[in-house]
Design a protein around this motif. Structure first.
Motif, PDB file in Angstrom:
ATOM      1  N   GLU A 146       0.884  -1.095  -0.091  1.00  0.00           N
ATOM      2  CA  GLU A 146      -0.075   0.133  -0.069  1.00  0.00           C
ATOM      3  C   GLU A 146       0.752   1.231   0.031  1.00  0.00           C
ATOM      4  OE1 GLU A 146      -3.035  -0.705  -0.113  1.00  0.00           O
ATOM      5  OE2 GLU A 146      -3.586  -2.698   0.495  1.00  0.00           O
ATOM      6  N   VAL A 158       1.553   3.125   3.238  1.00  0.00           N
ATOM      7  CA  VAL A 158       2.339   2.637   4.232  1.00  0.00           C
ATOM      8  C   VAL A 158       3.558   2.235   3.784  1.00  0.00           C
ATOM      9  CG1 VAL A 158       2.366   0.270   5.218  1.00  0.00           C
ATOM     10  CG2 VAL A 158       0.308   1.340   4.771  1.00  0.00           C
ATOM     11  N   ARG A 181       0.889  15.182   5.214  1.00  0.00           N
ATOM     12  CA  ARG A 181      -0.050  14.137   5.178  1.00  0.00           C
ATOM     13  C   ARG A 181      -1.585  14.369   4.740  1.00  0.00           C
ATOM     14  NH1 ARG A 181       2.664  12.414  10.463  1.00  0.00           N
ATOM     15  NH2 ARG A 181       4.187  10.552   9.546  1.00  0.00           N
ATOM     16  N   LEU A 231      -3.210  12.711   1.448  1.00  0.00           N
ATOM     17  CA  LEU A 231      -4.433  12.134   1.394  1.00  0.00           C
ATOM     18  C   LEU A 231      -5.467  12.758   0.323  1.00  0.00           C
ATOM     19  CD1 LEU A 231      -5.765   9.900   2.932  1.00  0.00           C
ATOM     20  CD2 LEU A 231      -6.528  11.708   4.740  1.00  0.00           C
ATOM     21  N   TRP A 232      -5.416  14.058   0.502  1.00  0.00           N
ATOM     22  CA  TRP A 232      -6.185  14.921  -0.370  1.00  0.00           C
ATOM     23  C   TRP A 232      -6.152  14.270  -1.907  1.00  0.00           C
ATOM     24  CZ3 TRP A 232      -9.129  19.645   0.311  1.00  0.00           C
ATOM     25  CH2 TRP A 232      -9.686  20.195  -0.778  1.00  0.00           C
ATOM     26  N   LYS A 259      -9.369  11.937  -2.255  1.00  0.00           N
ATOM     27  CA  LYS A 259     -10.231  12.887  -2.753  1.00  0.00           C
ATOM     28  C   LYS A 259     -10.125  13.308  -4.322  1.00  0.00           C
ATOM     29  CE  LYS A 259     -12.233  17.653  -1.662  1.00  0.00           C
ATOM     30  NZ  LYS A 259     -13.563  17.051  -1.789  1.00  0.00           N
ATOM     31  N   SER A 299     -11.542  19.824   2.821  1.00  0.00           N
ATOM     32  CA  SER A 299     -12.218  18.687   2.250  1.00  0.00           C
ATOM     33  C   SER A 299     -13.236  18.231   2.870  1.00  0.00           C
ATOM     34  CB  SER A 299     -11.096  17.320   2.758  1.00  0.00           C
ATOM     35  OG  SER A 299     -11.513  16.658   3.941  1.00  0.00           O
ATOM     36  N   GLU A 307     -14.141  16.834   5.583  1.00  0.00           N
ATOM     37  CA  GLU A 307     -14.446  15.726   6.275  1.00  0.00           C
ATOM     38  C   GLU A 307     -14.334  15.729   8.001  1.00  0.00           C
ATOM     39  OE1 GLU A 307     -14.952  12.742   4.617  1.00  0.00           O
ATOM     40  OE2 GLU A 307     -14.674  13.146   2.474  1.00  0.00           O
ATOM     41  N   GLU A 339      -8.462  14.879   9.574  1.00  0.00           N
ATOM     42  CA  GLU A 339      -8.513  13.710   9.084  1.00  0.00           C
ATOM     43  C   GLU A 339      -7.790  12.655   9.834  1.00  0.00           C
ATOM     44  OE1 GLU A 339      -9.957  13.457   5.918  1.00  0.00           O
ATOM     45  OE2 GLU A 339      -9.743  15.323   5.052  1.00  0.00           O
ATOM     46  N   GLU A 387      -6.418   9.476   9.759  1.00  0.00           N
ATOM     47  CA  GLU A 387      -5.033   9.073   9.520  1.00  0.00           C
ATOM     48  C   GLU A 387      -4.073   9.970  10.113  1.00  0.00           C
ATOM     49  OE1 GLU A 387      -7.633   9.095   7.690  1.00  0.00           O
ATOM     50  OE2 GLU A 387      -7.450   7.735   5.906  1.00  0.00           O
ATOM     51  N   VAL A 388      -4.221  11.369   9.772  1.00  0.00           N
ATOM     52  CA  VAL A 388      -3.408  12.383   9.991  1.00  0.00           C
ATOM     53  C   VAL A 388      -3.185  12.603  11.306  1.00  0.00           C
ATOM     54  CG1 VAL A 388      -2.786  14.660   9.342  1.00  0.00           C
ATOM     55  CG2 VAL A 388      -3.851  13.226   7.673  1.00  0.00           C
ATOM     56  N   GLU A 421      -1.428   9.762  13.342  1.00  0.00           N
ATOM     57  CA  GLU A 421       0.076  10.067  13.103  1.00  0.00           C
ATOM     58  C   GLU A 421       0.775  10.944  13.940  1.00  0.00           C
ATOM     59  OE1 GLU A 421       2.269   8.138  11.618  1.00  0.00           O
ATOM     60  OE2 GLU A 421       0.981   6.588  10.369  1.00  0.00           O
ATOM     61  N   ALA A 447       4.592  -0.632   9.916  1.00  0.00           N
ATOM     62  CA  ALA A 447       4.200  -0.887   8.535  1.00  0.00           C
ATOM     63  C   ALA A 447       2.817  -1.797   8.759  1.00  0.00           C
ATOM     64  CB  ALA A 447       5.144  -1.168   7.408  1.00  0.00           C
ATOM     65  N   ARG A 457       0.017  -0.150  10.334  1.00  0.00           N
ATOM     66  CA  ARG A 457      -0.506   0.923   9.220  1.00  0.00           C
ATOM     67  C   ARG A 457      -1.406   0.126   8.335  1.00  0.00           C
ATOM     68  NH1 ARG A 457       4.679   4.038   9.519  1.00  0.00           N
ATOM     69  NH2 ARG A 457       4.343   5.831  10.790  1.00  0.00           N
ATOM     70  N   ARG A 458      -0.603  -0.890   7.738  1.00  0.00           N
ATOM     71  CA  ARG A 458      -1.416  -1.830   6.724  1.00  0.00           C
ATOM     72  C   ARG A 458      -2.756  -2.171   7.148  1.00  0.00           C
ATOM     73  NH1 ARG A 458      -2.727  -6.959   5.269  1.00  0.00           N
ATOM     74  NH2 ARG A 458      -1.806  -7.993   7.194  1.00  0.00           N
ATOM     75  N   LEU A 465      -5.516   0.566   7.723  1.00  0.00           N
ATOM     76  CA  LEU A 465      -5.798   1.151   6.319  1.00  0.00           C
ATOM     77  C   LEU A 465      -6.798   0.300   5.700  1.00  0.00           C
ATOM     78  CD1 LEU A 465      -5.521   3.116   3.965  1.00  0.00           C
ATOM     79  CD2 LEU A 465      -3.688   1.479   3.032  1.00  0.00           C
ATOM     80  N   TRP A 466      -6.738  -1.115   6.007  1.00  0.00           N
ATOM     81  CA  TRP A 466      -7.373  -1.995   5.725  1.00  0.00           C
ATOM     82  C   TRP A 466      -8.980  -1.894   6.226  1.00  0.00           C
ATOM     83  CZ3 TRP A 466      -6.906  -7.292   3.531  1.00  0.00           C
ATOM     84  CH2 TRP A 466      -7.812  -8.070   3.689  1.00  0.00           C
ATOM     85  N   LYS A 472     -11.116  -0.447   3.222  1.00  0.00           N
ATOM     86  CA  LYS A 472     -11.726  -1.807   2.709  1.00  0.00           C
ATOM     87  C   LYS A 472     -12.562  -2.077   3.362  1.00  0.00           C
ATOM     88  CE  LYS A 472     -10.214  -6.387   1.250  1.00  0.00           C
ATOM     89  NZ  LYS A 472     -10.668  -6.442  -0.101  1.00  0.00           N
ATOM     90  N   ARG A 482     -15.482   0.527   2.858  1.00  0.00           N
ATOM     91  CA  ARG A 482     -16.072   0.480   1.555  1.00  0.00           C
ATOM     92  C   ARG A 482     -17.021  -0.618   1.433  1.00  0.00           C
ATOM     93  NH1 ARG A 482     -11.587   0.401  -1.078  1.00  0.00           N
ATOM     94  NH2 ARG A 482     -11.386  -1.784  -1.516  1.00  0.00           N
ATOM     95  N   TYR A 496     -11.414 -12.670   8.681  1.00  0.00           N
ATOM     96  CA  TYR A 496      -9.853 -12.428   8.602  1.00  0.00           C
ATOM     97  C   TYR A 496      -9.381 -11.839  10.131  1.00  0.00           C
ATOM     98  CZ  TYR A 496      -5.735 -10.059   6.808  1.00  0.00           C
ATOM     99  OH  TYR A 496      -4.323  -9.664   6.443  1.00  0.00           O
TER     100      TYR A 496
END
Lengths: 222, 222
Positions: A63, A66, A92, A96-97, A101, B47, B49, B63, B65-66, B69, B89, B92-93, B96-97, B101, B104, B143
């Motif tokens: 990814e 990552v 960041r 990400l934008w 987006k 954005s 968001e 955001e 994720e930002v 961190e 990593a 973070r993987r 993000l999953w 994912k 969504r 999973y």
């Protein structure tokens, strides 16, 4: 040897390729047709997404977000995130934008519709999506221009993952000739400066068989 | 005082709330009805968001994720990312999953369809999306179970942003009673351990007027 599983007109893959070059790291490129859901690849990254980096010692990092954080930690030379936590948050935020987006509003509507659908045999491009992509890109180019009126690079005084993420997405759209550069002089000036960096050489040399890019595509003086 | 702009059944907002509590940081919560596109909020995060964190000194970090961190860099006590770059990593993987994912494939199909559409007056839930959400969640629960067979927490030996991101998304779906816990004993055992953490108290106390959660929702012994 370091290996990067990627696809040529994929923003996240391009982001990692430019970052590797900025940090002076070599990688062998392997194209991964993700829609074939190859078993060996799903073992590397169960989400099935590119890019995936395999380090010379076999460490697997999947990814784009990552991988770029990992590169920053393991190869801190030529920092692409900055050192102050607030600066890093701005890098960041903008990376990400463009990854999320811009990709959703522009790249998915233009590159995925016109190109990915053809490879995946998913039928004709959706003309409504293409119209939306053409309308949306103007707002993003204006935002790039607005940022560059105030800063030397997108996230501040230094070239960063924000510039790389933006250029990675934009370069895919530009390959199709779908960026209205003439109506966005600020964004065009910024992109000319990005294109003149040696780290952009790899992605600007990519060619899709049967689909040549416009003449200005790889030219920094466009 | 620190302020967090958020919405109650929003995965990214919940992820930040749990992280703040794990790090012993207080924040005043302000609900932001993002679909109203309030001008003052768009100045904080162009954005549009959530979540957006405003630090006591006025620093704005947008955001999920930002923000996470940033919290890790400025408040390194109780690390939620780990210290080794390869461990980080993996955290973070997986974060993000679940953010991308799982959101969504599951949360967007269930929570956004059933709840967000109502608030935004976008019409009836799409029954095809809801069926997809119910089918997809089973793979994600499997999973989680598979990971917990091999590790004490999702990303390894320590509680991390991977667990927080997963619990943030799952807790939103669980509020609607849409998690088939009985068919996923491994994921259920992991989620019971997560729910027993004091940092989960805030999000498990949220209530949407007129929409009570199932009886097991906040109970760690469910």
């Amino acid at each position: 040897m370091r290996i990067l599983y990627h696809l040529p007109l994929h923003g996240g893959s391009r982001r990692v390729r430019v970052a590797l070059r900025e940090k002076g790291l070599d990688a062998e490129l392997q194209q991964e047709r993700v829609w074939e859901r190859r078993e060996g690849f799903l073992r590397l990254n169960p989400s099935g997404e590119i890019p995936v980096l395999v380090e010379p010692d076999g460490t697997v990092i999947p990814e784009a977000e990552v991988i770029t954080e990992y590169l920053e930690e393991v190869y801190p030379q030529e920092s692409l995130l900055g050192h102050d936590p607030v600066d890093r948050a701005e890098v960041r935020r903008l990376a990400l934008w463009f990854d999320a987006k811009f990709h959703r509003e522009v790249t998915a509507n233009l590159v995925d519709e016109k190109l990915l659908k053809r490879f995946m045999r998913l039928g004709q491009p959706n003309s409504q999506a293409i119209r939306a992509g053409h309308a949306n890109i103007r707002h993003h180019l204006d935002y790039i221009g607005w940022l560059c009126d105030r800063r030397s690079w997108l996230a501040g005084t230094f070239f960063s993952y924000a510039d790389i993420a933006a250029a990675a997405q934009l370069s895919c759209v530009d390959y199709l000739g779908d960026v209205p550069w003439e109506s966005a002089p600020g964004a065009k000036d910024w992109y000319a400066r990005v294109k003149s960096r040696p780290s952009m050489g790899g992605i600007l040399a990519d060619r899709i068989p049967g689909l040549p890019p416009p003449a200005h595509y790889a030219d920094p003086d466009f």
